[in-house]
Design a protein around this motif. Structure first.
Motif, PDB file in Angstrom:
ATOM      1  N   VAL A 107      75.506  53.319  57.378  1.00  0.00           N
ATOM      2  CA  VAL A 107      75.809  54.418  56.502  1.00  0.00           C
ATOM      3  C   VAL A 107      76.493  55.683  57.440  1.00  0.00           C
ATOM      4  O   VAL A 107      76.050  55.809  58.434  1.00  0.00           O
ATOM      5  N   SER A 108      77.230  56.491  56.731  1.00  0.00           N
ATOM      6  CA  SER A 108      78.016  57.578  57.525  1.00  0.00           C
ATOM      7  C   SER A 108      76.892  58.648  57.807  1.00  0.00           C
ATOM      8  O   SER A 108      76.131  58.906  57.037  1.00  0.00           O
ATOM      9  N   PRO A 109      77.359  59.624  58.918  1.00  0.00           N
ATOM     10  CA  PRO A 109      76.416  60.699  59.210  1.00  0.00           C
ATOM     11  C   PRO A 109      76.496  61.911  57.879  1.00  0.00           C
ATOM     12  O   PRO A 109      75.248  62.254  57.728  1.00  0.00           O
ATOM     13  N   GLN A 110      77.465  61.856  57.340  1.00  0.00           N
ATOM     14  CA  GLN A 110      77.524  62.722  56.156  1.00  0.00           C
ATOM     15  C   GLN A 110      76.601  62.274  54.854  1.00  0.00           C
ATOM     16  O   GLN A 110      75.963  63.386  54.381  1.00  0.00           O
ATOM     17  N   VAL A 111      76.537  61.033  54.806  1.00  0.00           N
ATOM     18  CA  VAL A 111      75.668  60.799  53.741  1.00  0.00           C
ATOM     19  C   VAL A 111      74.021  60.972  54.313  1.00  0.00           C
ATOM     20  O   VAL A 111      73.271  61.456  53.442  1.00  0.00           O
ATOM     21  N   ILE A 112      73.810  60.624  55.429  1.00  0.00           N
ATOM     22  CA  ILE A 112      72.615  61.026  55.929  1.00  0.00           C
ATOM     23  C   ILE A 112      72.053  62.560  55.725  1.00  0.00           C
ATOM     24  O   ILE A 112      71.108  63.051  55.430  1.00  0.00           O
ATOM     25  N   LEU A 134      62.854  69.040  62.386  1.00  0.00           N
ATOM     26  CA  LEU A 134      63.617  67.624  62.320  1.00  0.00           C
ATOM     27  C   LEU A 134      63.246  66.793  63.578  1.00  0.00           C
ATOM     28  O   LEU A 134      63.486  67.115  64.945  1.00  0.00           O
ATOM     29  N   MET A 135      62.805  65.493  63.412  1.00  0.00           N
ATOM     30  CA  MET A 135      62.375  64.708  64.641  1.00  0.00           C
ATOM     31  C   MET A 135      63.517  63.565  64.570  1.00  0.00           C
ATOM     32  O   MET A 135      63.342  62.636  63.426  1.00  0.00           O
ATOM     33  N   VAL A 136      64.341  63.444  65.396  1.00  0.00           N
ATOM     34  CA  VAL A 136      65.678  62.596  65.218  1.00  0.00           C
ATOM     35  C   VAL A 136      65.612  61.606  66.463  1.00  0.00           C
ATOM     36  O   VAL A 136      64.972  62.118  67.484  1.00  0.00           O
ATOM     37  N   ASN A 168      72.234  67.366  65.489  1.00  0.00           N
ATOM     38  CA  ASN A 168      73.053  68.627  65.409  1.00  0.00           C
ATOM     39  C   ASN A 168      72.960  69.062  63.798  1.00  0.00           C
ATOM     40  O   ASN A 168      73.401  70.012  63.310  1.00  0.00           O
ATOM     41  N   PHE A 169      72.223  68.573  62.902  1.00  0.00           N
ATOM     42  CA  PHE A 169      71.810  68.943  61.734  1.00  0.00           C
ATOM     43  C   PHE A 169      71.074  70.135  61.350  1.00  0.00           C
ATOM     44  O   PHE A 169      71.423  70.760  60.394  1.00  0.00           O
ATOM     45  N   GLY A 170      70.211  70.308  62.460  1.00  0.00           N
ATOM     46  CA  GLY A 170      69.277  71.823  62.206  1.00  0.00           C
ATOM     47  C   GLY A 170      70.337  72.837  62.020  1.00  0.00           C
ATOM     48  O   GLY A 170      70.054  73.934  61.317  1.00  0.00           O
ATOM     49  N   MET A 171      71.318  72.940  62.977  1.00  0.00           N
ATOM     50  CA  MET A 171      72.199  74.176  62.774  1.00  0.00           C
ATOM     51  C   MET A 171      72.800  74.577  61.553  1.00  0.00           C
ATOM     52  O   MET A 171      72.971  75.596  60.891  1.00  0.00           O
ATOM     53  N   GLU A 172      73.295  73.551  60.922  1.00  0.00           N
ATOM     54  CA  GLU A 172      73.939  73.291  59.682  1.00  0.00           C
ATOM     55  C   GLU A 172      72.786  73.794  58.606  1.00  0.00           C
ATOM     56  O   GLU A 172      73.097  74.634  57.666  1.00  0.00           O
ATOM     57  N   ILE A 173      71.635  73.281  58.491  1.00  0.00           N
ATOM     58  CA  ILE A 173      70.399  73.590  57.576  1.00  0.00           C
ATOM     59  C   ILE A 173      70.280  75.078  57.803  1.00  0.00           C
ATOM     60  O   ILE A 173      70.056  75.718  56.736  1.00  0.00           O
ATOM     61  N   GLU A 174      70.112  75.591  59.009  1.00  0.00           N
ATOM     62  CA  GLU A 174      69.619  76.919  59.312  1.00  0.00           C
ATOM     63  C   GLU A 174      70.701  77.795  58.545  1.00  0.00           C
ATOM     64  O   GLU A 174      70.406  78.872  58.050  1.00  0.00           O
TER      65      GLU A 174
END
Length: 887
Positions: A577-582, A601-603, A610-616
């Motif tokens: 599964v691609s990172p974008q889907v996740i 986020l526990m990854v 790096n998802f946290g920056m986008e969510i913020e």
């Protein structure tokens, strides 16, 4: 001649190791298939024939291994003698080794911890002892789980690679089949082999030939293959693969073995420990009884580990003078083993049969050398002796050593036993938090029950033990948390708070630590009635993202069952599964589960870090990302979130209790995130950054397991710098390609420089250099004599970079690999005791370069001290020369 003898006689005429089925024999003998099948099964029960796996069931005439191997008693024989339940499987294993002309490929079945790997090693030893294999024949162990999600790399590992077959294949490389020629290849966890791997391997089993990846030339190898799995092979493996593994060897679990046999195992393990430490071990009768009665969810492996750990603690006290000899009592056992003694009455008849009336203790060792039946695992003893030696060298007195060692051993034990994934028993919990904390939790738990008159469930005990584990870790590191709800809890729940204060004093007395009264408010929460809780307006949300089909779900499921509340949210990141889907799944969860307290986020690795920056930025909410995840971390973080602890406190506490080995830094495993990052960045949107990412991927040659090209975006220059710094803290950023100039210590390039290809050569050179440094790990292992360890290349590299910063002098890139080798070889020579080459004009050189000498001397001294050696002035001068400009 009886019919059964006719069947056996005809079966003996068949020499095909693929076996013969009942139908073929019935036609050859002119008998009914039912009668032949009946006789074959009787012969199997008598041990005269062997069944092969697959359908239809096939049989071969058993080999009289005793007649072929007279006068030699192997370790495999001793195992069969001491463990009657293994007698049949031992005979079949010996037959598989001796079967003409080259032995019979085998699969070992059994639950986790029954000893499959050990059994495979004993089969190899038997092959050597019986003369089937030479003393120098290889025995290679390969865990298929390590490459389960990378079929190409797995194929390369098994069959080898021809130079140029793919990016990064810069030389011809032998595969395991070649390395194991004329020996045995053991494939552990074979059920983790993907279908592609099974298909590639059964072609070799069929034809005896194979090809390296990218090589048209056929090669041959004389390899006997032994596999092992915890799964049902008919459902976990391809039928075309299992048909080519004719011999099935099933090892029974500890529960299936008689108590006499378990006693034999306990005695064997104690004899091995006595041999390892070189001292007699005295064991009380009650401790022996407890080891025979308690439930071992981890099978023989857990029994062995538990014996080793309780022995190690006593051995440490013996070394520090606290005990006059290595003696073990039931009081030394962790609670989950000791509580089995409560059932002793039901075993009275067994004790009368097993033990002599006047026997009250056992002595193992008797000064004689014991030959181990299992692989050597003396790490814990090495650890104890090394720690005590270090403390004595530092001048620590005996009493303080005794106190410190208790903490060191508890810390070691908490990570020593392999975590058991089946069942949530006290034994499993003890493997996480350690026996000392389990006993302390038990005393506090019992005190609260007796004083408050409330019966708590098992979840309360588990939550308490985990809380104490985190608390003591935090306090030992000099950090304590203030509880903002102390006054509320004290006023609203005075009875629970009073008991919590008493429990707090128990902790202080037991540990000798000074713990703030605020902790009593936390403890009081455990004693609230089931329908009570401290209500919070909002709470931190926990999101677990881990690669694999169910990795995140499994950890969250454990937390939910233990804590009694579903609060953490899992996102399983399947490899395909691609990172974008996740990321879209994460966005959906945040959108549907808003909170003003933020998200943790526990990854485990890769892009999700790096998802946290986008969510913020998108949701305007505070996000913290922990680039590590385990069941223990999920449990502790979720429990704190449920209790209303703030995001910053949860983040800080989880980092504080994390063993250093779990903090990302050295990405050496193929399944971990890439070690280095190349960033492409633009302001607003991802247009140019994505274009540049694609351009770099097309024009650069790099190993994707070492380097990741990542596109990021930011709303302004300050935001971009902040993002790059955060990424660089987790993984080194090799270079930054940006649409706007930024002032940073990271090499940066403009879009024009990259598109015109003028910067490509520089970036490629940096990639090549870092790839070379990574590959130097194996080079150093091959070159060095005394130091053989993983990651030495990284440690020397970091040492050199530290000296560069302090000296403000950068070693040219083309020289750096040579300097790394020089420093590593220098320390290796010192460890080996080789003479030092004199530096001509040493005194004058040092007097003229005192500042440089001081910096290099301190850096090398700290590094060499880890290996117990001291660097001479001559060696320091040679290293100083590397930092001279224009040299």
């Amino acid at each position: 001649m009886k019919r059964i003898d006719k069947v056996y006689s005809r079966l003996c005429e068949y020499k095909n190791q693929d076996g013969v089925d009942a139908n073929t024999l019935s036609e050859a003998l002119g008998l009914t298939r039912a009668n032949v099948s009946f006789d074959l099964n009787r012969l199997y029960e008598e041990g005269r024939v062997m069944k092969l796996s697959g359908r239809p069931v096939k049989f071969i005439a058993g080999i009289n291994v005793n007649s072929l191997h007279k006068g030699v008693t192997s370790e495999l024989d001793r195992l069969g003698k001491e463990s009657p339940s293994l007698k049949t499987v031992v005979d079949h294993a010996k037959a598989a080794i001796l079967y003409p002309p080259k032995g019979m490929h085998s699969i070992i079945l059994g639950d986790t911890g029954v000893g499959k790997s050990t059994f495979a090693s004993l089969m190899y030893k038997y092959a050597v002892e019986s003369g089937v294999k030479s003393k120098n024949s290889p025995f290679i162990v390969f865990n298929c789980a390590d490459y389960a999600n990378n079929p190409q790399l797995l194929t390369a590992q098994l069959f080898g690679v021809r130079k140029g077959a793919f990016t990064g294949a810069d030389q011809d490389r032998e595969g395991l089949l070649e390395k194991a020629d004329n020996g045995i290849l053991f494939l552990d966890e074979v059920h983790r082999l993907p279908p592609e791997g099974q298909e590639a391997l059964f072609v070799f089993l069929d034809k005896g030939t194979f090809r390296r990846v990218g090589d048209p030339e056929d090669r041959t190898s004389n390899v006997l293959i032994i596999t092992a799995t915890t799964e049902n092979p008919t459902s976990a493996l391809l039928k075309t693969f299992t048909r080519r593994i004719p011999m099935t060897l099933r090892i029974p679990s500890l529960k299936e073995r008689a108590i006499d046999e378990r006693l034999g195992l306990v005695k064997t393990f104690f004899r091995e420990e006595a041999a390892r430490i070189g001292h007699e071990i005295h064991v009380s009768m009650n401790l022996m009884k407890a080891l025979l009665m308690y439930e071992t969810t981890g099978n023989v492996g857990q029994l062995k580990n538990d014996i080793q750990i309780v022995t190690a603690k006593s051995y440490a006290e013996f070394l520090t003078g606290k005990r006059s000899k290595v003696e073990l009592w039931s009081a030394d056992l962790p609670l989950y083993i000791k509580e089995s003694l409560f059932n002793e009455r039901g075993y009275r008849d067994i004790w009368n049969r097993l033990f002599e009336d006047d026997l009250d203790s056992f002595t193992f060792g008797n000064g004689s050398k014991v030959q181990s039946l299992t692989t050597k695992e003396n790490t814990i003893y090495d650890f104890i002796e090394r720690k005590i030696g270090e403390l004595k060298i530092r001048g620590v007195d005996e009493k303080e050593i005794d106190t410190l060692m208790e903490g060191y051993i508890s810390e070691f034990v908490s990570t020593y036993i392999e975590k058991n994934k089946d069942g949530l028993t006290k034994a499993n919990l003890a493997n996480i938090v350690g026996s000392d904390i389990m006993e302390l939790s038990d005393r506090i738990y019992s005190h609260a029950i007796s004083n408050l008159g409330i019966q708590y469930n098992g979840n309360t005990f588990v939550a308490l033990a985990l809380h104490l584990f985190a608390l003591l870790q935090r306090v030992n590191q000099g950090s304590q948390i203030e509880n903002p709800q102390v006054r509320v809890i004290k006023r609203k729940y005075p009875e629970q708070f009073a008991v919590a204060l008493e429990c707090l004093n128990m902790i202080r007395i037991s540990t000798g630590l000074e713990i703030f009264e605020d902790e009593a408010a936390f403890l009081a929460l455990f004693w609230l009635p089931a329908d009570e809780t401290i209500k919070a307006k909002d709470r931190v949300r926990i999101v677990v993202i881990a690669h694999g089909g169910s990795t995140a779900s499994s950890m969250v499921d454990v937390a939910t069952k233990l804590l009694g509340e579903s609060w953490a949210h899992p996102i399983d990141a399947a490899i395909e599964v691609s990172p974008q889907v996740i990321f879209d799944r994460l966005r959906k969860h945040v959108s549907e589960n808003p909170t003003t307290e933020g998200y943790l986020l526990m990854v485990d690795m890769g892009s999700p870090t790096n998802f946290g920056m986008e969510i913020e930025e998108e949701f305007g909410v505070h996000v913290k990302t922990l680039p590590l995840v385990s069941t223990l971390h999920v449990l502790d973080a979720t429990r704190k979130a449920i209790s209303g602890v703030s995001l910053d406190e949860i983040y800080r506490d989880t980092i504080a209790v994390t063993p250093q080995s779990m903090i990302p830094g050295l990405y050496q495993n193929e399944e971990q995130a890439a070690r280095y990052v190349i960033l492409t960045a633009c302001l607003t949107g991802e247009g140019s950054s994505q274009v540049m990412k694609s351009f770099l991927k097309s024009n650069l040659q790099y190993n994707k397991s070492l380097f990741e090209i990542m596109a990021i975006n930011a709303i302004d220059r300050e935001s971009l710098v902040s993002k790059v710094k955060r990424i660089n803290e987790e993984r080194p950023v090799v270079s930054l390609v940006s649409s706007i100039p930024v002032e940073m210590d990271i090499k940066s390039y403009s879009l024009t420089e990259v598109l015109s290809l003028s910067a490509i050569k520089e970036i490629q050179a940096e990639i090549d250099l870092k790839t070379l440094i990574v590959n130097m790990d194996q080079v150093l292992k091959d070159v060095l004599v005394s130091i053989k360890e993983d990651g030495l290349n990284y440690r020397v590299h970091d040492l050199i970079k530290g000296m560069e910063r302090d000296l403000k002098s950068v070693i040219p890139s083309d020289m750096l690999p040579g300097v790394i080798i020089h420093v590593a070889c220098m320390v290796d020579r010192l460890v080996s005791g080789e003479p030092v080459t004199p530096f001509e004009g040493k005194d004058e050189y040092i007097s003229g370069n005192w500042e440089r000498y001081d910096i290099v001397e301190k850096a090398l001294a700290g590094f060499a001290a880890k290996y117990g050696v001291k660097v001479s002035n001559d060696e320091i001068c040679f290293v100083m020369k590397f930092f001279e400009k224009d040299e």
